[in-house]
Design a protein around this motif. Structure first.
Motif, PDB file in Angstrom:
ATOM      1  N   PRO A   1       0.649  -1.286  -0.097  1.00 59.43           N
ATOM      2  CA  PRO A   1       0.207  -0.067  -0.053  1.00 59.43           C
ATOM      3  C   PRO A   1       0.932   1.320   0.096  1.00 59.43           C
ATOM      4  N   TYR A   2       2.119   1.170   0.500  1.00 66.33           N
ATOM      5  CA  TYR A   2       2.946   2.399   0.467  1.00 66.33           C
ATOM      6  C   TYR A   2       3.077   2.964  -0.825  1.00 66.33           C
ATOM      7  N   ILE A   3       3.501   2.004  -1.780  1.00 65.88           N
ATOM      8  CA  ILE A   3       3.775   1.998  -3.132  1.00 65.88           C
ATOM      9  C   ILE A   3       2.558   2.549  -3.990  1.00 65.88           C
ATOM     10  N   ILE A   4       1.164   1.736  -3.696  1.00 64.00           N
ATOM     11  CA  ILE A   4       0.108   2.101  -4.486  1.00 64.00           C
ATOM     12  C   ILE A   4      -0.074   3.608  -4.078  1.00 64.00           C
ATOM     13  N   ALA A   5      -0.072   4.095  -2.689  1.00 62.58           N
ATOM     14  CA  ALA A   5      -0.349   5.460  -2.584  1.00 62.58           C
ATOM     15  C   ALA A   5       0.466   6.368  -3.099  1.00 62.58           C
ATOM     16  N   GLY A   6       2.134   6.011  -2.848  1.00 60.39           N
ATOM     17  CA  GLY A   6       2.797   6.922  -3.295  1.00 60.39           C
ATOM     18  C   GLY A   6       3.429   7.105  -4.811  1.00 60.39           C
ATOM     19  N   TRP A   7       2.691   6.115  -5.715  1.00 59.34           N
ATOM     20  CA  TRP A   7       3.041   6.429  -7.101  1.00 59.34           C
ATOM     21  C   TRP A   7       1.869   7.351  -7.528  1.00 59.34           C
ATOM     22  N   ASN A   8       0.801   7.757  -6.671  1.00 55.63           N
ATOM     23  CA  ASN A   8      -0.394   8.689  -7.181  1.00 55.63           C
ATOM     24  C   ASN A   8      -0.334   8.115  -8.586  1.00 55.63           C
ATOM     25  N   LEU A   9      -1.146   6.915  -8.683  1.00 55.29           N
ATOM     26  CA  LEU A   9      -1.354   6.566 -10.041  1.00 55.29           C
ATOM     27  C   LEU A   9      -2.388   7.176 -10.919  1.00 55.29           C
ATOM     28  N   HIS A  10      -1.898   7.430 -12.363  1.00 61.20           N
ATOM     29  CA  HIS A  10      -2.873   7.645 -13.408  1.00 61.20           C
ATOM     30  C   HIS A  10      -3.229   6.868 -14.546  1.00 61.20           C
ATOM     31  N   SER A  11      -4.053   7.096 -15.129  1.00 57.29           N
ATOM     32  CA  SER A  11      -4.267   6.385 -16.499  1.00 57.29           C
ATOM     33  C   SER A  11      -3.089   6.756 -17.188  1.00 57.29           C
ATOM     34  N   ALA A  12      -2.343   5.544 -17.764  1.00 63.38           N
ATOM     35  CA  ALA A  12      -1.017   5.812 -18.593  1.00 63.38           C
ATOM     36  C   ALA A  12      -1.318   6.396 -19.704  1.00 63.38           C
ATOM     37  N   ARG A  13      -2.392   6.344 -20.494  1.00 65.04           N
ATOM     38  CA  ARG A  13      -2.630   7.011 -21.803  1.00 65.04           C
ATOM     39  C   ARG A  13      -2.934   8.555 -21.448  1.00 65.04           C
TER      40      ARG A  13
ATOM     41  N   SER B   1       2.721   5.735 -12.783  1.00 66.38           N
ATOM     42  CA  SER B   1       2.952   6.658 -11.479  1.00 66.38           C
ATOM     43  C   SER B   1       3.039   7.990 -12.074  1.00 66.38           C
ATOM     44  N   SER B   2       2.905   9.031 -11.436  1.00 68.53           N
ATOM     45  CA  SER B   2       2.301  10.489 -11.784  1.00 68.53           C
ATOM     46  C   SER B   2       3.571  10.999 -12.419  1.00 68.53           C
ATOM     47  N   ASP B   3       4.714  11.052 -11.766  1.00 65.96           N
ATOM     48  CA  ASP B   3       5.677  12.111 -12.312  1.00 65.96           C
ATOM     49  C   ASP B   3       7.098  11.663 -11.524  1.00 65.96           C
ATOM     50  N   LEU B   4       7.977  12.279 -11.730  1.00 62.58           N
ATOM     51  CA  LEU B   4       9.320  12.175 -11.308  1.00 62.58           C
ATOM     52  C   LEU B   4       9.552  12.133  -9.795  1.00 62.58           C
ATOM     53  N   THR B   5       8.746  12.975  -9.136  1.00 64.19           N
ATOM     54  CA  THR B   5       8.713  12.691  -7.613  1.00 64.19           C
ATOM     55  C   THR B   5       8.158  11.484  -7.290  1.00 64.19           C
ATOM     56  N   ALA B   6       7.294  11.001  -8.076  1.00 60.36           N
ATOM     57  CA  ALA B   6       6.626   9.671  -7.501  1.00 60.36           C
ATOM     58  C   ALA B   6       7.691   8.473  -7.800  1.00 60.36           C
TER      59      ALA B   6
END
Length: 442
Positions: free
Chosen positions: A220-232, A312-317
């Motif tokens: 769950p740390y990673i799922i939250a930290g990725w701040n996931l987006h739709s890839a497309r 993942s959302s961006d370089l910070t993620a």
């Protein structure tokens, strides 16, 4: 900051020729017994955020809530591979390299700084051949339905099918059969390498698990930290099917196809926005702007991933999940963000289905970064409840009770993405030395 993939194909071809490398597709037939899940809204970034919220709920089990039945996936697919052997020829021993989430097969052979971070080069220097694959569903391998097709079990079956072909000489581009096959994984690739050893213990001769432990509570740390987006939507010009013709024209007009930062500075200057080169660089590298414009380069392959492939959302993620601060080259991290790969909903729902025990009787080695977030919560020297192991990676030994040898090593000052850290090659050598000392030398 150089634009993505500015090197010429001729340079790449000559380097590959010196190392005897080639890239090709491996056809495989697989049959996978796996889950059938309810369809869920996954089109927008808010849909993806809702999925991540539900999946990460404390004491929840979203996979079980969505599970409806078992199904058997059968089909013929293609796995993209890069095969390399030393100039001196094959030694009869090969390392099969399986990448983790967020990457593709290039994770093992990073082109940055003339391949100074290449794991493949270190393995070749030690006399091994290598076969790095894009996992089923990812990169240039066959894509598929991101919920009910591209799941962990199917990817393990694809990995096993490729391994069997290596052993029996069934890959024409390789041109030989390999008697000794070592499986080297990273992160989710380590999960799959371990999984393969449990289902098909006679189809591997050694297991190296990098960026890995048996502790699943940190997912769950990673799922939250990725701040996931739709890839497309995150990289629409690379992951989606949006036309980049207009952006490419603008990029050439302002010179962004040569120098992204100065080109963007000209665009903003024309609009009356006066920012320094450093300010522009910070904005581009550390925000989603980098992802939105990635793909303007006409040489970038367009993947056209459907909804349900997440990124993942961006370089910070990327930094949070994979890189320990102050121990990586920012330019390499930016390249990693520009060339990142997605994860499917189906993979997230099934990553925890791996067998708890393996009957594999050969050598097993775990090497994980000291500050690994996904598998150690940022501290691999810690201990998980009810474990008597000296540290978190050492606890993997319980899953391999029949292993002839088991060792765990913590790479100091390193995050989850070992190959991107300054001390990557030191870790590579630890692996080759361990293999040689445990009867798996080239």
């Amino acid at each position: 900051m150089a634009p993505l993939r500015t090197f010429s194909p001729l340079v790449l071809a000559s380097f590959a020729a010196a190392r005897q490398c080639s890239q090709f597709q491996v056809p495989v037939d697989i049959s996978s017994r796996q889950g059938k899940f309810s369809e869920i809204p996954i089109e927008t970034n808010l849909d993806v955020g809702a999925f991540a919220t539900r999946f990460s709920e404390f004491q929840g089990n979203y996979s079980d809530a969505l599970f409806t039945d078992f199904q058997t996936l059968k089909g013929s697919y293609e796995i993209s591979a890069q095969y390399c052997r030393p100039d001196s020829g094959s030694s009869g021993t090969i390392q099969v390299l399986t990448h983790g989430i967020g990457f593709d097969k290039t994770y093992w052979d990073l082109s940055y700084q003339n391949y100074n971070y290449s794991y493949v080069n270190t393995a070749l220097a030690a006399g091994y051949s290598t076969l790095a694959i894009d996992r089923f569903g990812i990169g240039n391998s066959t894509h598929g339905d991101p919920i009910n097709e591209i799941q962990a079990q199917a990817e393990v079956e694809a990995l096993n099918a490729v391994t069997t072909k290596l052993r029996n000489g069934g890959i024409p581009q390789v041109g030989t059969a390999y008697d000794t096959v070592i499986h080297v994984g990273h992160s989710f690739g380590s999960v799959q390498s371990s999984w393969l050893s449990a289902l098909y213990p006679n189809n591997t001769d050694g297991i190296v698990l990098t960026g890995y432990s048996g502790a699943g509570q940190f997912l769950p740390y990673i799922i939250a930290g990725w701040n996931l987006h739709s890839a497309r939507l995150n990289q629409p010009l690379r992951f989606g099917n949006a036309s980049n013709a207009g952006l490419l024209k603008l990029a050439k007009q302002y010179g962004m196809n040569i120098d992204l930062v100065s080109g963007l500075q000209k665009v903003l200057g024309a609009a009356g926005v006066d920012l320094t080169t450093q300010e522009i660089g910070d904005i581009v590298s550390s925000t989603e702007i980098l992802d939105l414009i990635t793909g303007y380069n006409e040489t970038v392959f367009q993947y056209n991933y459907p909804s349900g492939y997440l990124a993942s959302s961006d370089l910070t993620a990327l930094q949070y999940a994979f890189l320990y601060p102050d121990n990586y080259d920012l330019a390499l991290a930016i390249m990693g963000e520009q060339t990142k790969q997605p994860v499917t909903v189906g993979e997230i729902l099934t990553i925890g289905n791996a067998p708890m025990m393996s009957t594999f009787t050969g050598p097993v080695f775990v090497i994980t970064g000291e500050h690994d977030i996904p598998f150690c919560g940022g501290n691999c020297y810690g201990q998980v409840p009810n474990s008597t192991a000296a540290n978190i990676p050492a606890g993997v030994e319980m899953a391999f009770p029949s292993a002839s040898t088991f060792d765990a090593y913590i790479q100091p000052g390193t995050g989850h993405g070992l190959n991107f850290q300054y001390n990557a090659t030191a870790g590579y050598q630890v692996i080759q030395d361990w293999l040689a000392s445990n009867g798996l030398g080239a």
